[in-house]
Design a protein around this motif. Structure first.
Motif, PDB file in Angstrom:
ATOM      1  N   MET A  71     -30.234 -14.178  72.067  1.00 24.64           N
ATOM      2  CA  MET A  71     -29.514 -15.382  72.508  1.00 24.64           C
ATOM      3  C   MET A  71     -30.297 -16.629  72.113  1.00 24.64           C
ATOM      4  O   MET A  71     -31.524 -16.663  72.255  1.00 24.64           O
ATOM      5  N   LEU A  72     -29.586 -17.621  71.635  1.00 27.96           N
ATOM      6  CA  LEU A  72     -30.204 -18.885  71.258  1.00 27.96           C
ATOM      7  C   LEU A  72     -29.868 -19.935  72.309  1.00 27.96           C
ATOM      8  O   LEU A  72     -28.702 -20.149  72.627  1.00 27.96           O
ATOM      9  N   ARG A  73     -30.911 -20.573  72.853  1.00 23.93           N
ATOM     10  CA  ARG A  73     -30.731 -21.588  73.893  1.00 23.93           C
ATOM     11  C   ARG A  73     -30.849 -22.972  73.273  1.00 23.93           C
ATOM     12  O   ARG A  73     -31.875 -23.310  72.686  1.00 23.93           O
ATOM     13  N   VAL A  74     -29.810 -23.782  73.442  1.00 27.49           N
ATOM     14  CA  VAL A  74     -29.736 -25.098  72.801  1.00 27.49           C
ATOM     15  C   VAL A  74     -29.433 -26.146  73.868  1.00 27.49           C
ATOM     16  O   VAL A  74     -28.706 -25.879  74.830  1.00 27.49           O
ATOM     17  N   ALA A  75     -29.997 -27.322  73.709  1.00 32.50           N
ATOM     18  CA  ALA A  75     -29.694 -28.445  74.599  1.00 32.50           C
ATOM     19  C   ALA A  75     -29.102 -29.588  73.797  1.00 32.50           C
ATOM     20  O   ALA A  75     -29.519 -29.855  72.665  1.00 32.50           O
ATOM     21  N   ILE A  76     -28.103 -30.251  74.393  1.00 31.48           N
ATOM     22  CA  ILE A  76     -27.561 -31.496  73.854  1.00 31.48           C
ATOM     23  C   ILE A  76     -27.981 -32.613  74.796  1.00 31.48           C
ATOM     24  O   ILE A  76     -27.756 -32.530  76.003  1.00 31.48           O
ATOM     25  N   THR A  77     -28.594 -33.656  74.259  1.00 32.70           N
ATOM     26  CA  THR A  77     -28.993 -34.787  75.090  1.00 32.70           C
ATOM     27  C   THR A  77     -28.748 -36.085  74.321  1.00 32.70           C
ATOM     28  O   THR A  77     -28.317 -36.079  73.168  1.00 32.70           O
ATOM     29  N   GLY A  78     -29.023 -37.194  74.974  1.00 32.41           N
ATOM     30  CA  GLY A  78     -28.795 -38.506  74.372  1.00 32.41           C
ATOM     31  C   GLY A  78     -28.596 -39.528  75.462  1.00 32.41           C
ATOM     32  O   GLY A  78     -28.550 -39.197  76.657  1.00 32.41           O
ATOM     33  N   GLY A  79     -28.479 -40.772  75.082  1.00 31.36           N
ATOM     34  CA  GLY A  79     -28.339 -41.851  76.044  1.00 31.36           C
ATOM     35  C   GLY A  79     -26.955 -41.907  76.664  1.00 31.36           C
ATOM     36  O   GLY A  79     -26.077 -41.086  76.372  1.00 31.36           O
ATOM     37  N   ILE A  80     -26.753 -42.890  77.518  1.00 29.17           N
ATOM     38  CA  ILE A  80     -25.482 -43.079  78.214  1.00 29.17           C
ATOM     39  C   ILE A  80     -24.360 -43.382  77.216  1.00 29.17           C
ATOM     40  O   ILE A  80     -24.555 -44.121  76.237  1.00 29.17           O
ATOM     41  N   ALA A  81     -23.207 -42.782  77.429  1.00 31.27           N
ATOM     42  CA  ALA A  81     -21.986 -43.053  76.665  1.00 31.27           C
ATOM     43  C   ALA A  81     -22.131 -42.816  75.165  1.00 31.27           C
ATOM     44  O   ALA A  81     -21.523 -43.507  74.350  1.00 31.27           O
ATOM     45  N   THR A  82     -22.938 -41.824  74.802  1.00 28.36           N
ATOM     46  CA  THR A  82     -23.060 -41.482  73.379  1.00 28.36           C
ATOM     47  C   THR A  82     -22.011 -40.462  72.947  1.00 28.36           C
ATOM     48  O   THR A  82     -21.873 -40.188  71.751  1.00 28.36           O
TER      49      THR A  82
END
Length: 207
Positions: free
Chosen positions: A1-12
């Motif tokens: 299994m590959l664990r991935v995160a999506i992140t970024g600033g507000i309202a991106t």
């Protein structure tokens, strides 16, 4: 299994990107929705948040008024809020990912988490995707979402940006950066390219 995160600033547009990956077969969970669930009455996190910030943040029915909580937390007490909520959110996500992994060892699981780096949760993931967008686009999106005037939305976006790690620093720490500038075709092309690479990374992880 590959664990991935999506992140970024507000309202991106992180949720939009997450939906694009979900359509391609990824298992996606949103930290914001988990936090919302954990801050509902009857949960330990709810009790801690109300005890810390006071009953002034509550609606008449006893639920937490999230805009009022945000007003109380940003910018000076945002870390205090994070300390109350993030450990429980990360624990929930870990258990969710473990369950997916048991059911499908070949899965690609994606957690959308706006404050991934601020919560020091990046080590839980094999790959990190940062979504970024121009400032004026953020303001327009936030204004539309919250039904605010552009001037008010601009002030709130700036206030929240100042309380978080800069988008430039997040991009430096990322494995992938997606520029979500409002042109969906362009965004889809970037998502497809990242998705193909994630599938390759998942294959390597199984070797």
């Amino acid at each position: 299994m590959l664990r991935v995160a999506i992140t970024g600033g507000i309202a991106t547009g992180k949720s939009t990107i997450g939906e694009m990956f979900a359509r391609r077969g990824a298992h996606v969970i949103q930290a914001d929705r988990v936090a919302h669930q954990l801050m509902s009455p009857g949960n330990d996190v709810y009790d801690k948040v109300v005890a810390h910030f006071g009953r002034e943040i509550l609606n008449p029915d006893g639920t937490i008024n999230r805009p009022r909580l945000a007003q109380a937390a940003f910018p000076d007490k945002v870390q205090e809020l994070n300390n109350l909520v993030h450990p429980a959110v990360l624990d929930f996500q870990d258990r969710w990912m473990d369950k997916i992994g048991e059911e499908d060892p070949n899965a690609i699981v994606i957690c959308e988490a706006a404050l991934l780096f601020e919560a020091k949760g990046e080590k839980r993931y094999d790959k990190i995707i940062v979504v970024r967008t121009p400032f004026d686009t953020k303001v327009q999106r936030y204004a539309a979402k919250m039904k605010q005037r552009l001037g008010d939305a601009r002030m709130e976006v700036l206030r929240r940006m100042n309380a978080q790690m800069s988008e430039e620093e997040k991009a430096r720490r990322a494995d992938y950066v997606i520029d979500n500038n409002g042109v969906l075709d362009h965004t889809e092309e970037q998502v497809e390219k990242v998705w193909l690479d994630l599938q390759e990374q998942a294959k390597l992880a199984r070797v």
